[in-house]
Design an enzyme around this catalytic site. Structure first.
Site, PDB file in Angstrom:
ATOM      1  N   PRO A   2       9.326  13.356 -19.492  1.00 55.37           N
ATOM      2  CG  PRO A   2       7.113  13.591 -20.171  1.00 55.37           C
ATOM      3  CD  PRO A   2       8.486  14.084 -20.446  1.00 55.37           C
ATOM      4  CD  GLU A   3      12.838   8.573 -16.702  1.00 55.44           C
ATOM      5  OE1 GLU A   3      12.787   7.517 -16.066  1.00 55.44           O
ATOM      6  OE2 GLU A   3      13.882   9.218 -16.850  1.00 55.44           O
ATOM      7  CE  LYS A  59       8.303   8.006 -21.508  1.00 52.60           C
ATOM      8  NZ  LYS A  59       9.763   8.177 -21.611  1.00 52.60           N
ATOM      9  NE  ARG A 262      19.241   8.669 -23.044  1.00 52.04           N
ATOM     10  CZ  ARG A 262      17.988   8.336 -22.757  1.00 52.04           C
ATOM     11  NH1 ARG A 262      17.465   7.244 -23.276  1.00 52.04           N
ATOM     12  NH2 ARG A 262      17.248   9.102 -21.971  1.00 52.04           N
TER      13      ARG A 262
END
Ligand SMILES: [Zn+2]
Length: 274
Positions: A2-3, A59, A262
């Protein structure tokens, strides 16, 4: 993973179900989720308190309890909440269960077991780690400070934008989308970004994060918010996950590279190296 938009959606959903509920008991099935203190201390501090509201700071989900208690919950890779009315018993990979009044309960489930809980209070939660280390979200970031920091860094812009001590809220999905929207190559050195581009980065990041939040976040990989609810922003992604598909702007193929380890998607025509 989740961002920021996804965490905001989880926060909204949690408020619908557990706001104003009293924590009547807590069961911790794996001690390592509770950071710094023993699960018994965690339990003792929060049982009997009411959940006033849930906010988020970057977050981190921030549970505000009566008596000034604060629980910081970070979902990391796979953390998820499920609310049950009436209360249900433990499911596989449920590691923390909050019993709530009215015979309801909130299960914290985490298949990867990277999630964390910190106990804080209203007077210290912003001034000590982990929150004290975080920068601000793009909407609250001062352009001059942001540009000044960019011009002093020789890191790839993507790497810097992912750094939560630099700017908060952009993870791998949204960084790719923001760089595509602003036509910036992900490996551009931060000190080559001009002020106009810096301004665009902050504005575009704000727009994309807000729009994704409105659409319930992006459900790619395994993300669901509360009670397995899916978002729909994945249907509006322009480049992220779109390897070999035509660029929505110029129709050339989207390519995938690695930036600092990434997976990174971009259009080599629209996002030229500077
Ligand atoms: Zn293109």
């Amino acid at each position: 993973m989740p961002e920021l938009p996804e965490v905001r959606v989880v926060r909204q959903e949690l408020n619908k179900y557990v706001k104003n509920k009293i924590i009547t008991d807590v069961h911790v099935f794996r001690d390592s989720f509770i950071k710094e203190i023993k699960p018994e201390e965690f339990k003792k501090a929060i049982v009997g308190e009411t959940i006033i509201e849930i906010t988020n700071y970057g977050k981190f989900l921030v549970f505000h309890l009566t008596n000034g208690k604060i629980i910081l919950s970070h979902l990391r890779m796979e953390g998820k909440y499920n609310f049950f009315d009436p209360a249900k018993t433990r499911f596989y990979h449920d590691y923390v269960i909050f019993e709530l009044d009215g015979n309801t309960n909130l299960h914290y489930n985490d298949t990867r077991m990277f999630g964390t809980f910190h106990l804080r209070n209203v007077n210290n939660y912003l001034t000590i780690e982990p929150l004290s280390k975080l920068a601000k979200i793009p909407a609250e970031t001062d352009l001059n400070t942001f540009y000044d920091k960019l011009s002093k860094s020789k890191k790839a812009i993507k790497t810097l934008l992912l750094d939560q001590t630099f700017v908060v809220g952009l993870g791998n999905i949204y960084v790719d989308e923001v760089l595509f929207a602003t036509k910036i190559h992900p490996q551009t050195l931060a000190n080559k970004i001009n002020k106009k581009q810096a301004k665009m980065l902050l504005e575009t990041a704000t727009d994309i994060l807000d729009r994704s939040t409105e659409l319930g976040g992006s459900s790619i990989n395994s993300y669901t918010s509360l009670n397995k609810k899916k978002g729909s922003f994945q249907n509006f992604l322009q480049v992220h996950t779109k390897v070999n598909q035509p660029c929505p702007r110029c129709k050339n193929k989207i390519i995938k590279i690695k930036v600092n380890g990434r997976g990174t998607y971009y259009c080599p025509v629209c996002q030229r190296e500077q």
